[in-house]
Enzyme design. Structure first.
Site, PDB file in Angstrom:
ATOM      1  N   LYS A  35       0.849  -1.199   0.000  1.00 57.26           N
ATOM      2  CA  LYS A  35       0.000   0.000   0.000  1.00 57.26           C
ATOM      3  C   LYS A  35       0.884   1.249   0.000  1.00 57.26           C
ATOM      4  CE  LYS A  35      -0.353  -0.190   5.001  1.00 57.26           C
ATOM      5  NZ  LYS A  35      -1.065   0.364   6.126  1.00 57.26           N
ATOM      6  N   ARG A 131      -9.421   0.287  15.878  1.00 64.31           N
ATOM      7  CA  ARG A 131      -9.614   1.216  14.752  1.00 64.31           C
ATOM      8  C   ARG A 131     -10.680   0.646  13.827  1.00 64.31           C
ATOM      9  NH1 ARG A 131      -3.763   1.896  12.103  1.00 64.31           N
ATOM     10  NH2 ARG A 131      -4.429  -0.182  11.502  1.00 64.31           N
ATOM     11  N   TYR A 261      18.103  29.173   8.452  1.00 62.37           N
ATOM     12  CA  TYR A 261      16.948  29.930   8.972  1.00 62.37           C
ATOM     13  C   TYR A 261      16.892  29.866  10.497  1.00 62.37           C
ATOM     14  CZ  TYR A 261      14.643  30.232   4.375  1.00 62.37           C
ATOM     15  OH  TYR A 261      14.314  30.507   3.079  1.00 62.37           O
ATOM     16  N   MET A 309      13.548  24.102   2.525  1.00 58.76           N
ATOM     17  CA  MET A 309      12.774  23.366   1.517  1.00 58.76           C
ATOM     18  C   MET A 309      13.671  22.604   0.537  1.00 58.76           C
ATOM     19  SD  MET A 309       9.859  24.757  -1.101  1.00 58.76           S
ATOM     20  CE  MET A 309       8.838  25.464   0.167  1.00 58.76           C
TER      21      MET A 309
HETATM   22  C1  LIG Z   1      -3.800  -4.761   8.335  1.00 51.55           C
HETATM   23  C2  LIG Z   1      -2.333  -4.613   8.117  1.00 51.55           C
HETATM   24  N1  LIG Z   1      -1.581  -5.715   7.990  1.00 51.55           N
HETATM   25  C3  LIG Z   1      -0.245  -5.631   7.794  1.00 51.55           C
HETATM   26  C4  LIG Z   1       0.394  -4.414   7.728  1.00 51.55           C
HETATM   27  C5  LIG Z   1       1.892  -4.374   7.548  1.00 51.55           C
HETATM   28  O1  LIG Z   1       2.510  -3.848   8.702  1.00 51.55           O
HETATM   29  P1  LIG Z   1       4.096  -3.705   8.767  1.00 51.55           P
HETATM   30  O2  LIG Z   1       4.461  -2.694   7.734  1.00 51.55           O
HETATM   31  O3  LIG Z   1       4.356  -3.214  10.145  1.00 51.55           O
HETATM   32  O4  LIG Z   1       4.642  -5.042   8.469  1.00 51.55           O
HETATM   33  C6  LIG Z   1      -0.348  -3.241   7.864  1.00 51.55           C
HETATM   34  C7  LIG Z   1       0.316  -1.941   7.829  1.00 51.55           C
HETATM   35  O5  LIG Z   1      -0.102  -0.945   8.314  1.00 51.55           O
HETATM   36  C8  LIG Z   1      -1.752  -3.344   8.054  1.00 51.55           C
HETATM   37  O6  LIG Z   1      -2.512  -2.258   8.184  1.00 51.55           O
END
Ligand SMILES: Cc1ncc(COP(=O)(O)O)c(C=O)c1O
Length: 367
Positions: A35, A131, A261, A309
Site C-alpha cells: 500500500k 480502529r 533559517y 525546503m
Molecule cells: C492490516 C495490516 N496488515 C499488515 C500491515 C503491515 O505492517 P508492517 O508494515 O508493520 O509489516 C499493515 C500496515 O499498516 C496493516 O494495516
C-alpha cells in the site's frame, strides 16, 4: 542537468527481505503489503519484482489495486479497508480483488449486492487495536451470514496487532488470546479448514504464535525494522531505498557565526559547512535536529541548523578533500532511515513513505 536529489530502489534487496520473511514461516503464505505506493518504493515495480515469490498483494484501496492491474499484475489483491461504498464492489470483483470486511455497513453492502462471481472475504476482528474490525462477540454471527451468502467464496479470519513491535508483550498476548478464543467455535464447527491471518512484520519476526496461514509483511520487505528496540533478526534486513544528493556549495565560517533559517546553530569553532541540495521539499524531514547523521563520501558528519525546503547544511570541518559534487547519503544501506527518523521524532515508515514526486526514482536490480 536536474536536481541531484534521488532515491535508488534496490529490487533485489526487496526480494531478499521477502525470502527472509518466508524462511521464518515456511508453512505460511505471504500477502505482500504494498500500500501507499509500496511504502514509497513504487508499487508497480515492487509488485513485479515480488510476483513470482508471493501468493498475493495487499493495498489500502481500490485505486491502489487498479494501478497494479494497469501494470499487468495478475495475482489476487486484498483491499485492506475493503470497499468505501457499494459502487466499488463491482469494480473490485471485475478486477479480482479480495475484500476486508471490517464493519456491519460493509457486511450489508456485500450481502445486498448482485455479483456474477463470488469473492473472497477477509473478516477483520478488532481484538484490541480499536480502529477497524467487528467485535469478538459478533464473529460467529457475521461469519455465518457471510458463509451463507452466494456473493462469498472463501472467508479468512484476520486481526491486526497494535503493539507487536515492542518487547513488552502484554498487549500482544492479550490480542492473540482474544483472537484464538473468538474464532474457536467457528473452527470447531467448520467442515473445512478455516484460514487465519495475524502477523505483520513485527509479529512475523518476534511472535511465533501469530505465524498462521497468511502473513502480511510490510515494512520488513523494504529492509526497515518494525522494532523500537534492537532485535537481531531485523539486522538481516537490507534497506531497499538509498536517498542521496550532492554538495552544491562549501563555505568557511568563523566561530560564533550561525547557519540557516532562525540561526538555530552557531559554530563553536571555525567550521567548514557543506550545503547539500536536499530539503523538506524532497522528503527530508524538517524536524531533523542539528546532529542528525549524514554520510559524505562514506563518512558520518552532522546536520547543522534548520532543514529548509531545498537545502540542508552539514558540518564537514573534520573531513579532508570535500568538494562540490561529492555525494551525500541521507539514508539507505549505510545509514538506516530508522536512525535518521529517531533524530526527527518519527519512524522510518514515515520517512520512506512520504517521498515526493520531485525526487527522481531509479530502480536497480530489476529483472
Ligand atoms: C492490516 C495490516 N496488515 C499488515 C500491515 C503491515 O505492517 P508492517 O508494515 O508493520 O509489516 C499493515 C500496515 O499498516 C496493516 O494495516
Amino acid at each position: 542537468m536536474s536536481r541531484p536529489a534521488k532515491i535508488i530502489i534496490d529490487l533485489a534487496a526487496i526480494q531478499a527481505n521477502c525470502r527472509l520473511a518466508q524462511a521464518i514461516a515456511p508453512d505460511s503464505k505471504t500477502v505482500a503489503v504494498i500500500k501507499a505506493d509500496a511504502y514509497g518504493h513504487g508499487a508497480a515495480e515492487v509488485a513485479q519484482a515480488l510476483e513470482p515469490q508471493v501468493e498475493m498483494f495487499t493495498v489500502s484501496c481500490l485505486e491502489e489495486a487498479l494501478v497494479l492491474r494497469e501494470n499487468g499484475l495478475s495475482k489476487p489483491i486484498l483491499l485492506l479497508e475493503g470497499c468505501f461504498d457499494e459502487t466499488e464492489l463491482k469494480i473490485a470483483t471485475d478486477n479480482q480483488c479480495e475484500l476486508v470486511v471490517h464493519s456491519s455497513l460493509q457486511l450489508e453492502q456485500l450481502l445486498n449486492a448482485t455479483f456474477e462471481t463470488p469473492l473472497n472475504v477477509w473478516l477483520k476482528i478488532d481484538t484490541g487495536m480499536h480502529r477497524l474490525g467487528i467485535l469478538p462477540q459478533e464473529v460467529e454471527f457475521i461469519y455465518a451470514k457471510l458463509a451463507a451468502s452466494a456473493n462469498v467464496k472463501n472467508i479468512v479470519l484476520m486481526t491486526h496487532l497494535a503493539h507487536a513491535y515492542s518487547v513488552d508483550g502484554a498487549h500482544t498476548t492479550m490480542q492473540i488470546s482474544r483472537f484464538e478464543n473468538c474464532i474457536q467455535p467457528i473452527i470447531v464447527n467448520a467442515n473445512q479448514k478455516v484460514e487465519l491471518s495475524m502477523a505483520n512484520s513485527a509479529a512475523l519476526l518476534a511472535w511465533p504464535r501469530t505465524r498462521v496461514d497468511w502473513n502480511r509483511p510490510g515494512i520488513m520487505l523494504y529492509g526497515l525494522s518494525p522494532f523500537t528496540d534492537s532485535i537481531n533478526v531485523a539486522k538481516k534486513l537490507i534497506p531497499a531505498m538509498d536517498f542521496e544528493s550532492q554538495i552544491i556549495a562549501l563555505r568557511y565560517i568563523a566561530s560564533g557565526e550561525s547557519v540557516g533559517y532562525g540561526c538555530t546553530w552557531t559554530a563553536p569553532r571555525p567550521s567548514t559547512i557543506a550545503t547539500v541540495a536536499v530539503g523538506y521539499g524532497d522528503g527530508y524531514p524538517r524536524s531533523a535536529k542539528s546532529g542528525t547523521p549524514v554520510l559524505i563520501n562514506g563518512h558520518r558528519v552532522r546536520l547543522v541548523g534548520r532543514v529548509s525546503m531545498d537545502l540542508i547544511s552539514v558540518d564537514v570541518t573534520d573531513l579532508l578533500n570535500v568538494e562540490i559534487g561529492d555525494t551525500a547519503i541521507l539514508w539507505g544501506k549505510a545509514l538506516s532511515a530508522d536512525e535518521v527518523a529517531s533524530w526527527a521524532d518519527t519512524i522510518g515508515y514515515e520517512l520512506v513513505t512520504r517521498m515526493p514526486k520531485r525526487v527522481t526514482r531509479v530502480f536497480v536490480n530489476q529483472a
